[in-house]
Design a protein around this motif. Structure first.
Motif, PDB file in Angstrom:
ATOM      1  N   ALA A   1     -58.671  34.403  26.187  1.00  0.00           N
ATOM      2  CA  ALA A   1     -59.750  35.353  26.446  1.00  0.00           C
ATOM      3  C   ALA A   1     -59.191  36.751  26.699  1.00  0.00           C
ATOM      4  O   ALA A   1     -59.746  37.753  26.225  1.00  0.00           O
ATOM      5  CB  ALA A   1     -60.586  34.887  27.634  1.00  0.00           C
ATOM      6  N   ALA A   2     -58.087  36.835  27.441  1.00  0.00           N
ATOM      7  CA  ALA A   2     -57.486  38.132  27.742  1.00  0.00           C
ATOM      8  C   ALA A   2     -56.927  38.791  26.484  1.00  0.00           C
ATOM      9  O   ALA A   2     -57.117  39.998  26.263  1.00  0.00           O
ATOM     10  CB  ALA A   2     -56.387  37.959  28.786  1.00  0.00           C
TER      11      ALA A   2
ATOM     12  N   SER B   1     -64.606  40.099  30.551  1.00  0.00           N
ATOM     13  CA  SER B   1     -64.251  39.282  29.386  1.00  0.00           C
ATOM     14  C   SER B   1     -65.383  39.286  28.377  1.00  0.00           C
ATOM     15  O   SER B   1     -66.546  39.157  28.731  1.00  0.00           O
ATOM     16  CB  SER B   1     -63.974  37.842  29.829  1.00  0.00           C
ATOM     17  OG  SER B   1     -63.868  36.976  28.734  1.00  0.00           O
ATOM     18  N   ARG B   2     -65.038  39.446  27.105  1.00  0.00           N
ATOM     19  CA  ARG B   2     -65.988  39.221  26.025  1.00  0.00           C
ATOM     20  C   ARG B   2     -65.758  37.799  25.535  1.00  0.00           C
ATOM     21  O   ARG B   2     -64.894  37.536  24.715  1.00  0.00           O
ATOM     22  CB  ARG B   2     -65.753  40.228  24.890  1.00  0.00           C
ATOM     23  CG  ARG B   2     -65.984  41.662  25.324  1.00  0.00           C
ATOM     24  CD  ARG B   2     -65.757  42.625  24.196  1.00  0.00           C
ATOM     25  NE  ARG B   2     -64.404  42.552  23.664  1.00  0.00           N
ATOM     26  CZ  ARG B   2     -63.829  43.536  22.985  1.00  0.00           C
ATOM     27  NH1 ARG B   2     -64.480  44.651  22.759  1.00  0.00           N
ATOM     28  NH2 ARG B   2     -62.608  43.405  22.521  1.00  0.00           N
ATOM     29  N   ARG B   3     -66.500  36.860  26.085  1.00  0.00           N
ATOM     30  CA  ARG B   3     -66.158  35.452  25.949  1.00  0.00           C
ATOM     31  C   ARG B   3     -66.322  34.933  24.538  1.00  0.00           C
ATOM     32  O   ARG B   3     -67.256  35.261  23.829  1.00  0.00           O
ATOM     33  CB  ARG B   3     -67.029  34.621  26.894  1.00  0.00           C
ATOM     34  CG  ARG B   3     -66.736  34.966  28.307  1.00  0.00           C
ATOM     35  CD  ARG B   3     -67.295  33.934  29.247  1.00  0.00           C
ATOM     36  NE  ARG B   3     -66.875  34.299  30.583  1.00  0.00           N
ATOM     37  CZ  ARG B   3     -65.663  34.079  31.037  1.00  0.00           C
ATOM     38  NH1 ARG B   3     -64.784  33.463  30.323  1.00  0.00           N
ATOM     39  NH2 ARG B   3     -65.334  34.463  32.250  1.00  0.00           N
TER      40      ARG B   3
ATOM     41  N   SER C   1     -62.660  30.005  24.630  1.00  0.00           N
ATOM     42  CA  SER C   1     -61.977  30.390  25.843  1.00  0.00           C
ATOM     43  C   SER C   1     -62.552  29.797  27.122  1.00  0.00           C
ATOM     44  O   SER C   1     -61.972  29.939  28.175  1.00  0.00           O
ATOM     45  CB  SER C   1     -61.948  31.919  25.973  1.00  0.00           C
ATOM     46  OG  SER C   1     -63.252  32.440  26.059  1.00  0.00           O
TER      47      SER C   1
ATOM     48  N   ALA D   1     -59.573  46.990  31.680  1.00  0.00           N
ATOM     49  CA  ALA D   1     -60.369  46.801  30.461  1.00  0.00           C
ATOM     50  C   ALA D   1     -61.764  46.283  30.753  1.00  0.00           C
ATOM     51  O   ALA D   1     -62.633  46.331  29.889  1.00  0.00           O
ATOM     52  CB  ALA D   1     -59.654  45.836  29.512  1.00  0.00           C
TER      53      ALA D   1
ATOM     54  N   TRP E   1     -59.025  37.015  36.370  1.00  0.00           N
ATOM     55  CA  TRP E   1     -59.830  37.904  35.514  1.00  0.00           C
ATOM     56  C   TRP E   1     -60.848  37.100  34.706  1.00  0.00           C
ATOM     57  O   TRP E   1     -62.025  37.452  34.637  1.00  0.00           O
ATOM     58  CB  TRP E   1     -58.906  38.689  34.596  1.00  0.00           C
ATOM     59  CG  TRP E   1     -59.617  39.509  33.557  1.00  0.00           C
ATOM     60  CD1 TRP E   1     -60.124  40.768  33.694  1.00  0.00           C
ATOM     61  CD2 TRP E   1     -59.890  39.112  32.208  1.00  0.00           C
ATOM     62  NE1 TRP E   1     -60.711  41.178  32.524  1.00  0.00           N
ATOM     63  CE2 TRP E   1     -60.576  40.180  31.595  1.00  0.00           C
ATOM     64  CE3 TRP E   1     -59.626  37.959  31.466  1.00  0.00           C
ATOM     65  CZ2 TRP E   1     -60.997  40.123  30.256  1.00  0.00           C
ATOM     66  CZ3 TRP E   1     -60.051  37.899  30.147  1.00  0.00           C
ATOM     67  CH2 TRP E   1     -60.735  38.984  29.550  1.00  0.00           C
ATOM     68  N   ASP E   2     -60.399  36.005  34.114  1.00  0.00           N
ATOM     69  CA  ASP E   2     -61.279  35.167  33.312  1.00  0.00           C
ATOM     70  C   ASP E   2     -62.355  34.526  34.173  1.00  0.00           C
ATOM     71  O   ASP E   2     -63.520  34.440  33.786  1.00  0.00           O
ATOM     72  CB  ASP E   2     -60.442  34.104  32.606  1.00  0.00           C
ATOM     73  CG  ASP E   2     -61.255  33.176  31.730  1.00  0.00           C
ATOM     74  OD1 ASP E   2     -61.976  33.671  30.849  1.00  0.00           O
ATOM     75  OD2 ASP E   2     -61.171  31.948  31.920  1.00  0.00           O
TER      76      ASP E   2
ATOM     77  N   ASP F   1     -57.902  38.287  23.455  1.00  0.00           N
ATOM     78  CA  ASP F   1     -59.053  38.675  22.652  1.00  0.00           C
ATOM     79  C   ASP F   1     -59.653  39.984  23.171  1.00  0.00           C
ATOM     80  O   ASP F   1     -59.990  40.880  22.393  1.00  0.00           O
ATOM     81  CB  ASP F   1     -60.081  37.553  22.679  1.00  0.00           C
ATOM     82  CG  ASP F   1     -61.288  37.854  21.806  1.00  0.00           C
ATOM     83  OD1 ASP F   1     -61.093  38.152  20.617  1.00  0.00           O
ATOM     84  OD2 ASP F   1     -62.414  37.780  22.307  1.00  0.00           O
ATOM     85  N   ARG F   2     -59.795  40.097  24.492  1.00  0.00           N
ATOM     86  CA  ARG F   2     -60.365  41.313  25.091  1.00  0.00           C
ATOM     87  C   ARG F   2     -59.517  42.535  24.780  1.00  0.00           C
ATOM     88  O   ARG F   2     -60.045  43.634  24.544  1.00  0.00           O
ATOM     89  CB  ARG F   2     -60.480  41.135  26.614  1.00  0.00           C
ATOM     90  CG  ARG F   2     -61.057  42.375  27.331  1.00  0.00           C
ATOM     91  CD  ARG F   2     -62.497  42.575  26.951  1.00  0.00           C
ATOM     92  NE  ARG F   2     -63.066  43.754  27.594  1.00  0.00           N
ATOM     93  CZ  ARG F   2     -63.030  44.981  27.079  1.00  0.00           C
ATOM     94  NH1 ARG F   2     -62.416  45.209  25.920  1.00  0.00           N
ATOM     95  NH2 ARG F   2     -63.597  45.992  27.721  1.00  0.00           N
TER      96      ARG F   2
END
Length: 250
Positions: free
Chosen positions: A115-116, A241-243, A247, A238, A220-221, A118-119
């Protein structure tokens, strides 16, 4: 927000998770429950891999989740090796089993790394691994399943969680610097026993790229919708998260 963390070894890196949560605004509540088993099996690589795989079975995780003192808003398996050693499908199954059992969103440190990345839009990484080379290779293979390329890796083969919990900031920084590579978008430090919260901003500044530690990505996630935070490195600055479906599970 209440975060429930399942953790492999008592009295190792819990205080680092707590220190990170105290620096967040809003600061989440944090509960721990411990997964029964033993990963301190000596230097044999095959035995180490077998031990971390055994510790990460869904049945052990759901049994540990029952020991959380309250139902959390999110639960995460806060162990890098015990989630990535099962491969991407295995990590997703761990999260799915926890989500169904607890009834809340669930993830793990390894899924949090995806997820990180990807973000941040990072597809090429360097691994600052404390593990035996075989476990380092297993992490690289896990990342590859998700489309992330490992361009360089170092393996410290450092031993038990308790040994790693005693590492100072200088030693962690040395490992991250040794792992860095010009072609890497980010450096990953996959071990939740390390005390990395005081280092987050400094590591990013030193290497001029995101340095994603296991404690940091896990929290963070788990926060999910937390606003951007300052002073904790690139990932927290940032924002949320844009899940992706890969993830986490809910």
């Amino acid at each position: 927000m209440r975060i429930g963390l399942l953790y492999p070894t008592r009295d190792c890196g819990e205080d680092d998770f707590a220190a990170l949560c105290r620096r967040l605004d809003p600061a989440p509540s944090l509960d721990f429950a411990y997964v029964e088993g033993d990963t301190d099996v000596g230097p044999d690589a095959a035995a180490q891999t077998a031990a971390v795989r055994a510790l990460g079975t869904p049945g052990r995780l759901t049994a540990a989740a029952d020991k959380l003192p309250a139902i959390p808003d999110v639960v995460s398996w806060a162990c890098s090796s015990c989630s990535f050693a099962h491969g991407l499908d295995g990590a997703r199954e761990q999260a799915r089993a926890l989500a169904e059992h607890v009834g809340v969103r669930a993830s793990s440190t390894s899924l949090a790394y995806l997820a990180a990345l990807d973000r941040l839009g990072a597809g090429r990484v360097a691994l600052a691994s404390v593990y035996h080379p075989d476990l380092t290779a297993a992490f690289a293979a896990f990342l590859a399943e998700a489309g992330v390329t490992t361009v360089h890796a170092v393996s410290a083969d450092a031993g038990s969680d308790r040994t790693l919990a005693a590492w100072g900031g200088h030693r962690i920084t040395e490992l991250a610097v040794a792992a860095d590579h010009a072609d890497a978008d980010a450096v990953l430090v996959p071990e939740t026993a390390l005390h990395t919260t005081p280092l987050l901003a400094g590591l990013d500044e030193r290497l001029r790229k995101p340095v994603l530690t296991a404690t940091a990505v896990t929290v963070w996630d788990a926060m999910g919708s937390a606003p951007a935070q300052s002073g904790l490195g690139t990932l927290f600055s940032a924002g949320p998260s844009r899940r992706r479906r890969s993830s986490s599970s809910s």
